[in-house]
Design an enzyme around this catalytic site. Structure first.
Site, mmCIF file in Angstrom:
data_model
loop_
_atom_site.group_PDB
_atom_site.id
_atom_site.type_symbol
_atom_site.label_atom_id
_atom_site.label_comp_id
_atom_site.label_asym_id
_atom_site.label_seq_id
_atom_site.Cartn_x
_atom_site.Cartn_y
_atom_site.Cartn_z
ATOM 1 N N SER A 1 6.158 4.077 3.055
ATOM 2 C CA SER A 1 5.681 2.991 2.193
ATOM 3 C C SER A 1 6.590 2.801 0.981
ATOM 4 O O SER A 1 6.718 1.681 0.465
ATOM 5 C CB SER A 1 4.243 3.256 1.748
ATOM 6 N N CYS B 1 -10.142 5.160 8.434
ATOM 7 C CA CYS B 1 -9.577 4.925 7.109
ATOM 8 C C CYS B 1 -8.853 3.584 7.063
ATOM 9 O O CYS B 1 -9.017 2.802 6.119
ATOM 10 C CB CYS B 1 -8.628 6.062 6.742
ATOM 11 N N CYS C 1 -5.584 13.842 6.245
ATOM 12 C CA CYS C 1 -5.151 14.250 4.911
ATOM 13 C C CYS C 1 -6.119 15.205 4.225
ATOM 14 O O CYS C 1 -5.712 15.997 3.386
ATOM 15 C CB CYS C 1 -4.932 13.016 4.043
ATOM 16 N N ALA D 1 0.863 -1.182 0.000
ATOM 17 C CA ALA D 1 0.000 0.000 0.000
ATOM 18 C C ALA D 1 0.896 1.227 0.000
ATOM 19 O O ALA D 1 1.556 1.527 0.995
ATOM 20 C CB ALA D 1 -0.904 -0.017 1.228
#
Length: 379
Positions: free
Chosen positions: A31, A118, A215, A24
């Site tokens: 990441s 999320c 975000c 992801a």
């Protein structure tokens, strides 16, 4: 499994080249390093980035996650390291599962944590299922948390770096999800180690700043986002002392949180006052002295239990808990009311506990995360 079977670094009894892992990729350094490291080790890496909200608005916003700039950065890392990369449009899912609840929670007087929702409802649910559809053996993320094998299976543990630990935001990870997930950065001792790995791989994001937690909230202005989503949400009302005195007028309950002291607009009083309760129904912000913020009893629901045995079977659980992401764990006793509800008694009173925040459980004396739940009623 034969005793001499060699497991690869992700825990599978086959060569890395035969192990497919979906990473992801948010477009950030964490990441990106996970994807690059696994590619270097020879794994069959597939990068996936979720488009969570409008590209155009996010391109102009520094520190945004999962929007235009970050999608570009994730794709560039995949090109640099030579593995395939896909972008999935999850805007509608993200709005329905995360943003709408965020707005509604604020309107109800709570202080939500959308990053947890999320992870729970998008990344570790829909994206995880997509990884399985791609025939991946597992899904890896850049979260700072550890997955360790215990006597009864995979366990969730805090990150080695307490300053980067994200266990508070991942308490709702289920046992089934934990079986499939991998967190390759959880053992690192500092973010500097991560950036050094990025530099070693020559990644273009090696010096990229960290993204902010929420975000989709520009500049931390929650109220403006909520007003846009829910017109009329910022209706004014009274600021009232806990003893009943009307002290002034506020500009909308959504502008206030439990424990707030600054920006109340009620100067000239002899005592410092804090927001102790939000009376949404009557559009009132209730203020009082600091001692009114302290409580030892925390009602929790939607509990996800990762400890041994059934949550409600063993009676009381003596643990440590976090009632806010920025606070250290404190000793507590959990008294189950059902399989998913409990009353948590803190041994030492905490201030500013707010509905909508998470209460995360930790095993005393170890790094193991035992799960957690949602605080649902203020005091």
């Amino acid at each position: 499994m034969p005793l001499d079977t060699q497991l690869n670094s992700l825990g599978f009894a086959k060569p890395p080249a035969e192990t497919r892992v979906v990473v992801a990729m948010s477009g950030g350094v964490d990441s990106s390093v996970v994807a690059a490291e696994l590619a270097r080790e020879g794994y069959d890496v597939v990068g996936v980035t979720l488009q969570l909200y409008d590209h155009g608005a996010a391109l102009a916003k520094k520190g945004a996650c999962c929007a235009g700039r970050d999608i570009h950065d994730a794709r560039r890392v995949a090109e640099e390291m030579g593995f395939p990369h896909y972008v999935l449009d999850y805007e509608n899912v993200f709005k329905d599962a995360v943003i709408d609840e965020f707005a509604d929670s604020y309107l109800a007087g709570a202080t939500p944590v959308p990053c947890i929702r999320c992870n729970e409802r998008v990344k570790f649910k829909d994206l995880l299922e997509t990884a399985k559809d791609l025939d991946a053996d597992c899904m890896a993320t850049g979260h700072y948390i550890q997955r360790k094998m215990g006597a009864t299976g995979a366990e969730l543990h805090s990150a080695a770096d307490a300053n980067r630990d994200q266990s508070y935001f991942l308490f709702s990870t289920t046992r089934e999800q934990l079986d499939y997930l991998r967190f390759p950065l959880g053992h690192l001792r500092s973010k500097a180690e991560t950036r050094a790995l990025a530099a070693r791989h020559g990644l273009s994001v090696a010096d990229k700043p960290d993204s902010q937690d929420i975000c989709f909230v520009p500049d931390g202005n929650y109220a403006s986002v909520i007003e846009k989503l829910r017109p009329g949400a910022a209706d004014p009302g009274e600021i009232v002392h806990a003893d009943g005195r009307v002290l002034g007028e506020h500009r909308g309950v959504i502008h206030y949180t439990i424990g707030q002291r600054r920006g109340l607009g009620i100067g000239g009083l002899n005592e410092p006052l804090y927001v102790v309760r939000l009376d949404v129904e009557n559009r009132r912000v209730v203020v009082g002295p600091k001692e009114m913020l302290a409580t030892r009893t925390v009602p929790v629901r939607e509990i996800n239990w990762l400890g041994n045995g059934g949550f409600a079977d063993a009676g009381e659980h003596h643990v440590s808990v976090k009632v806010r992401s920025t606070r250290p764990p404190t000793e507590a006793v959990i008294r189950p009311l059902s399989a998913t509800e409990a009353e948590v008694e803190l041994l030492v009173a905490e201030e500013g506990i707010s509905p909508g925040q998470a209460c995360v459980f930790y095993e005393n004396g170890t790094s193991r995360v035992l799960g957690g739940g949602w605080i649902w009623r203020g005091y």
